[in-house]
Each structure stands twice: as C-alpha cells, then as structure tokens.
Design a protein around this motif. Sequence first.
Motif, PDB file in Angstrom:
ATOM      1  N   LYS B  15       0.837  -1.199   0.000  1.00  0.00           N
ATOM      2  CA  LYS B  15       0.000   0.000   0.000  1.00  0.00           C
ATOM      3  C   LYS B  15       0.873   1.252   0.000  1.00  0.00           C
ATOM      4  O   LYS B  15       1.840   1.344   0.768  1.00  0.00           O
ATOM      5  CB  LYS B  15      -0.899   0.003   1.240  1.00  0.00           C
ATOM      6  N   GLY B  16       0.526   2.185  -0.901  1.00  0.00           N
ATOM      7  CA  GLY B  16       1.307   3.410  -1.008  1.00  0.00           C
ATOM      8  C   GLY B  16       2.417   3.343  -2.031  1.00  0.00           C
ATOM      9  O   GLY B  16       2.997   4.362  -2.402  1.00  0.00           O
ATOM     10  N   GLY B  17       2.702   2.148  -2.517  1.00  0.00           N
ATOM     11  CA  GLY B  17       3.760   1.968  -3.505  1.00  0.00           C
ATOM     12  C   GLY B  17       3.290   2.255  -4.925  1.00  0.00           C
ATOM     13  O   GLY B  17       2.143   2.614  -5.169  1.00  0.00           O
ATOM     14  N   GLN B  81      -3.500   1.456  -3.670  1.00  0.00           N
ATOM     15  CA  GLN B  81      -4.396   1.188  -2.558  1.00  0.00           C
ATOM     16  C   GLN B  81      -4.977  -0.226  -2.667  1.00  0.00           C
ATOM     17  O   GLN B  81      -5.099  -0.769  -3.764  1.00  0.00           O
ATOM     18  CB  GLN B  81      -5.538   2.197  -2.549  1.00  0.00           C
ATOM     19  N   PRO B  82      -5.363  -0.819  -1.539  1.00  0.00           N
ATOM     20  CA  PRO B  82      -5.972  -2.160  -1.596  1.00  0.00           C
ATOM     21  C   PRO B  82      -7.161  -2.225  -2.551  1.00  0.00           C
ATOM     22  O   PRO B  82      -7.394  -3.250  -3.191  1.00  0.00           O
ATOM     23  CB  PRO B  82      -6.385  -2.408  -0.143  1.00  0.00           C
ATOM     24  N   SER B 113      -2.219  -7.239  -6.746  1.00  0.00           N
ATOM     25  CA  SER B 113      -2.653  -7.330  -5.349  1.00  0.00           C
ATOM     26  C   SER B 113      -1.912  -6.257  -4.568  1.00  0.00           C
ATOM     27  O   SER B 113      -0.667  -6.233  -4.576  1.00  0.00           O
ATOM     28  CB  SER B 113      -2.342  -8.707  -4.767  1.00  0.00           C
ATOM     29  N   VAL B 114      -2.662  -5.380  -3.926  1.00  0.00           N
ATOM     30  CA  VAL B 114      -2.073  -4.340  -3.094  1.00  0.00           C
ATOM     31  C   VAL B 114      -2.312  -4.724  -1.644  1.00  0.00           C
ATOM     32  O   VAL B 114      -3.459  -4.831  -1.206  1.00  0.00           O
ATOM     33  CB  VAL B 114      -2.687  -2.965  -3.395  1.00  0.00           C
ATOM     34  N   ILE B 115      -1.223  -4.955  -0.930  1.00  0.00           N
ATOM     35  CA  ILE B 115      -1.351  -5.432   0.453  1.00  0.00           C
ATOM     36  C   ILE B 115      -1.189  -4.271   1.424  1.00  0.00           C
ATOM     37  O   ILE B 115      -0.374  -3.379   1.213  1.00  0.00           O
ATOM     38  CB  ILE B 115      -0.341  -6.549   0.728  1.00  0.00           C
ATOM     39  N   PRO B 116      -1.996  -4.293   2.494  1.00  0.00           N
ATOM     40  CA  PRO B 116      -1.970  -3.181   3.459  1.00  0.00           C
ATOM     41  C   PRO B 116      -0.620  -3.069   4.174  1.00  0.00           C
ATOM     42  O   PRO B 116       0.108  -4.030   4.294  1.00  0.00           O
ATOM     43  CB  PRO B 116      -3.080  -3.542   4.445  1.00  0.00           C
TER      44      PRO B 116
END
Lengths: 117, 116
Positions: B15-17, B81-82, B113-116
């Motif tokens: 997340k944020g990347g 974002q997720p 897949s966006v991981i928190p």
Amino acid sequence: EAGVTQFPSHSVIEKGQTVTLRCDPISGHDNLYWYRRVMGKEIKFLLHFVKESKQDESGMPNNRFLAERTGGTYSTLKVQPAELEDSGVYFCASSQDIGDRFYYGYTFGSGTRLTVV
Amino acid sequence: QQQVKQSPQSLIVQKGGISIINCAYENTAFDYFPWYQQFPGKGPALLIAIRPDVSEKKEGRFTISFNKSAKQFSLHIMDSQPGDSATYFCAASSPFSGAGSYQLTFGKGTKLSVIP
C-alpha cells in the motif's frame, strides 16, 4: 443508465449440448461486440454487430458458433454442439458509435462463464 | 501470434507503492491504447486510454507512458491502494482491424494485489 446485461452469468453443460448466451446492450448503442477469454489467455474478439448487421465476424472460431442480433437490440450467441475447448468467459460489449472508442471505449457486461464438461 | 504482450502476469505491491505494468505491441497500425480494469465477477471497465501522438496521459493516480519508437506502453498506479487490487488489461486497436470493427487486441492481463 443501465449497463450491458448478460445472462446467464454461469452455465455448465455437457459436451455435445447446445447453449445460448444473451446480451442486452446499452439502449441506443448501435455497436455490439462479443469477446471471449479462455482460462489464462487473452480476451479475444469474436464478432461485431452494427445494428442488426454483422460488421466483422473474423474472430468466430468455427461454424459451431452462431450469433444473431434481433432488430438491432439484444444479441444471442449460440454454441452447438459445445466442445470442451469452448469453456471460458464470454463478454459482450457495446458502444454508441465507432468514434466513441477514443473517449469512452466500450462498455462491457459482466460476462457469462461457460463450462463444458 | 500474440500482438500485445503484457507483463508481469501478477504483481504484489505494498500500500502506497507504485504499481507498474508493461505492454509491448507489434502492429504499427494500432492507434488507440486503452487500459481496462476488471474486478472479480465484473466485466472489464475502461480505466484510461492514450493515442500515440502523446507520450504520457495522467488521470488521478493513473498514468500511461507511451514510447512509440519502442512500441511499448505502460500503466503506472501511484500511491497504490488495496481497492486497486484487480486484473488489468492493456489493449490496442487499429482502424484497419477487421472490416472497420476497431476490434480490441488485448494483453493477457496482470493480476495486481495491493497489500496493506
């Protein structure tokens, strides 16, 4: 505005049976497309209607597939007889006119997942 | 013969990347390059598109970079974002694609897949 509607959402049939998929495009959209995604592969073009006429059916895999568009409204895609390799997700899309592709693209339906066993 | 090659097949980002998906094409007649986003159980939805007369197009956190000489284009998702977790497809079309149908040629898709 209602979107592109496809049904059924899922269909499981035996090899050799017949299946008919239906697509209701957005009202007023003259262009209607069918695409298919076989598992793990890219989404591939099947054919294009302009109103009730087939503009391009170069992507239809063989003569077991028959597409119709009644009165320029909804469309059906019939597979008869179905084979194992016909399994995949069948998408329908519509657009108002060709010029739309630069600004709006197509609007896709949610697809029909066809499984032939 | 696959006309639009997409990579990677899957991508996991924090997340944020920044998420980056690349596509390469062969047909120099292509003149429209859309990206589609697909969530499970839904159809592909147009995310952003570019024409080859510009090198970059930005819409919010999504940017297409286009390199005509290299025949490559890419999607950058900033501050991932997720909720961005989905399958992304690049595509291309040509006015000469099949009897004027402007059919889309798709890449194979990238599962993000966006991981928190």
